[in-house]
Design a protein around this motif. Structure first.
Motif, short mmCIF file in Angstrom:
data_model
loop_
_atom_site.label_atom_id
_atom_site.label_comp_id
_atom_site.label_asym_id
_atom_site.label_seq_id
_atom_site.Cartn_x
_atom_site.Cartn_y
_atom_site.Cartn_z
N TYR A 115 35.34 29.83 34.31
CA TYR A 115 35.23 31.17 34.86
C TYR A 115 36.54 31.62 35.44
CZ TYR A 115 34.55 29.18 39.60
OH TYR A 115 34.69 28.52 40.78
N CYS A 116 36.59 32.90 35.74
CA CYS A 116 37.77 33.51 36.32
C CYS A 116 37.34 34.83 36.96
CB CYS A 116 38.81 33.76 35.23
SG CYS A 116 40.43 34.22 35.82
N ALA A 117 38.16 35.30 37.90
CA ALA A 117 37.87 36.58 38.56
C ALA A 117 38.99 37.57 38.30
CB ALA A 117 37.71 36.37 40.06
N LEU A 118 38.62 38.82 38.20
CA LEU A 118 39.58 39.93 38.16
C LEU A 118 39.45 40.62 39.52
CD1 LEU A 118 41.62 41.59 36.44
CD2 LEU A 118 39.72 43.16 36.04
N HIS A 119 40.43 40.37 40.38
CA HIS A 119 40.40 40.92 41.73
C HIS A 119 41.30 42.14 41.78
CE1 HIS A 119 39.86 40.82 46.06
NE2 HIS A 119 41.15 41.07 46.18
N LYS B 225 41.39 37.17 28.23
CA LYS B 225 41.41 38.38 27.39
C LYS B 225 40.28 39.33 27.77
CE LYS B 225 43.67 36.28 23.41
NZ LYS B 225 43.50 35.75 22.04
N ALA B 226 39.12 38.79 28.11
CA ALA B 226 38.01 39.65 28.54
C ALA B 226 38.36 40.35 29.86
CB ALA B 226 36.73 38.82 28.70
N LEU B 227 39.04 39.64 30.76
CA LEU B 227 39.42 40.25 32.03
C LEU B 227 40.49 41.32 31.82
CD1 LEU B 227 39.44 37.24 34.50
CD2 LEU B 227 37.65 38.90 34.09
N LEU B 228 41.38 41.12 30.87
CA LEU B 228 42.38 42.15 30.57
C LEU B 228 41.71 43.40 30.00
CD1 LEU B 228 45.25 39.95 29.11
CD2 LEU B 228 45.13 40.99 31.40
N GLU B 229 40.67 43.21 29.20
CA GLU B 229 39.90 44.36 28.70
C GLU B 229 39.17 45.06 29.85
OE1 GLU B 229 39.73 45.90 25.68
OE2 GLU B 229 41.45 44.60 25.25
N GLU B 230 38.67 44.29 30.78
CA GLU B 230 38.01 44.86 31.95
C GLU B 230 39.01 45.69 32.77
OE1 GLU B 230 35.48 43.28 35.83
OE2 GLU B 230 35.72 41.96 34.11
N ARG C 40 42.44 35.44 39.06
CA ARG C 40 42.45 34.34 40.03
C ARG C 40 41.19 33.49 39.91
NH1 ARG C 40 41.61 37.16 45.94
NH2 ARG C 40 39.36 37.33 45.87
N SER C 41 41.22 32.36 40.62
CA SER C 41 40.08 31.42 40.62
C SER C 41 39.70 31.05 39.18
CB SER C 41 38.88 32.02 41.36
OG SER C 41 39.21 32.32 42.68
N PHE C 42 40.70 30.68 38.41
CA PHE C 42 40.55 30.42 36.97
C PHE C 42 40.37 28.93 36.71
CE2 PHE C 42 43.13 30.33 32.80
CZ PHE C 42 41.99 30.44 32.03
N VAL C 43 39.26 28.58 36.11
CA VAL C 43 38.97 27.18 35.83
C VAL C 43 38.22 27.05 34.51
CG1 VAL C 43 36.80 27.15 37.13
CG2 VAL C 43 38.07 25.03 36.83
N SER D 123 30.03 35.07 46.72
CA SER D 123 28.89 35.98 46.66
C SER D 123 29.33 37.43 46.86
CB SER D 123 27.86 35.59 47.71
OG SER D 123 26.75 36.42 47.66
N THR D 124 30.19 37.65 47.85
CA THR D 124 30.67 39.01 48.14
C THR D 124 31.43 39.59 46.95
OG1 THR D 124 30.81 38.53 50.49
CG2 THR D 124 32.17 40.33 49.68
N ASN D 125 32.12 38.72 46.21
CA ASN D 125 32.95 39.17 45.09
C ASN D 125 32.35 38.82 43.73
OD1 ASN D 125 35.47 40.19 46.49
ND2 ASN D 125 35.21 38.18 47.43
N ILE D 126 31.06 38.57 43.68
CA ILE D 126 30.41 38.06 42.46
C ILE D 126 30.67 38.94 41.24
CG2 ILE D 126 28.15 39.17 42.82
CD1 ILE D 126 28.46 35.54 41.77
N ARG D 127 30.78 40.25 41.44
CA ARG D 127 30.98 41.15 40.30
C ARG D 127 32.38 41.04 39.70
NH1 ARG D 127 27.84 45.81 43.47
NH2 ARG D 127 28.96 44.72 45.07
N SER D 128 33.31 40.41 40.39
CA SER D 128 34.66 40.27 39.85
C SER D 128 34.79 39.10 38.89
CB SER D 128 35.69 40.14 40.98
OG SER D 128 35.55 38.90 41.65
N TYR D 129 33.81 38.22 38.85
CA TYR D 129 33.88 37.01 38.03
C TYR D 129 33.34 37.24 36.62
CZ TYR D 129 34.88 34.36 42.26
OH TYR D 129 35.46 33.89 43.41
N THR D 130 33.88 36.47 35.70
CA THR D 130 33.34 36.36 34.34
C THR D 130 33.17 34.88 34.05
OG1 THR D 130 34.35 38.43 33.59
CG2 THR D 130 33.80 36.81 31.89
#
Length: 152
Positions: free
Chosen positions: A55-59, A88-93, A69-72, A37-44
């Motif tokens: 999903y995955c997070a860009l931390h 690829k979306a996280l790399l663009e982010e 991280r947290s890639f599944v 929840s605290t890091n919700i904006r880092s996930y796609t």
């Protein structure tokens, strides 16, 4: 059709259900619902209609370094390009945030190498990564994950 979107707090229960088998096996670090929840904006999220299938997070660690991280991806949908779409979306982010490097710790070397990541020594990772996250791992300190990095 798979679409990507940012999660909402109401998605956390489904996210935790999707990742539970990977956490149980030690492949992904456990993250409490409060931490997600605290890091919700880092996930796609990758969604098939209303169902979260990956999903995955860009931390972001520093102004120039972030982590994938947290890639599944749901087990039965792996190998269909969903994971590549998310990363690829996280790399663009990361590019949007003007971050110059993105790293990952993973058992999936070939997957990340196909996306342009290259292996590095774990000793090149920031100390806060090792002590803040890795210490939670049931395999710590005997880690056989591989560190890879992508230059934006």
């Amino acid at each position: 059709m798979i679409t990507l979107r940012k999660p909402k707090p109401k998605d956390i229960v489904m996210m935790q259900e999707l990742v539970a088998p990977e956490v149980a096996s030690g492949i992904i670090l456990p993250r409490s619902s409060d931490e997600v929840s605290t890091n919700i904006r880092s996930y796609t999220l990758a969604c098939d209609n209303d169902e979260i299938v990956g999903y995955c997070a860009l931390h972001i660690h520093t102004p120039n370094l972030a982590e994938v991280r947290s890639f599944v991806v749901r087990q039965d949908l792996r190998g269909q390009g969903i994971g590549s779409m998310i990363v690829k979306a996280l790399l663009e982010e990361a590019k949007f945030y003007e971050i110059s490097q993105v790293f990952t710790l993973t058992y999936q070397r070939k997957f990340f190498e196909r996306l342009g990541f290259v292996e590095i020594a774990k000793s090149e990772l920031p100390a806060q990564k090792i002590w803040a996250d890795c210490i939670k791992c049931k395999f710590f300190p005997v880690c056989d994950e591989i560190a890879l990095i992508y230059d934006i």
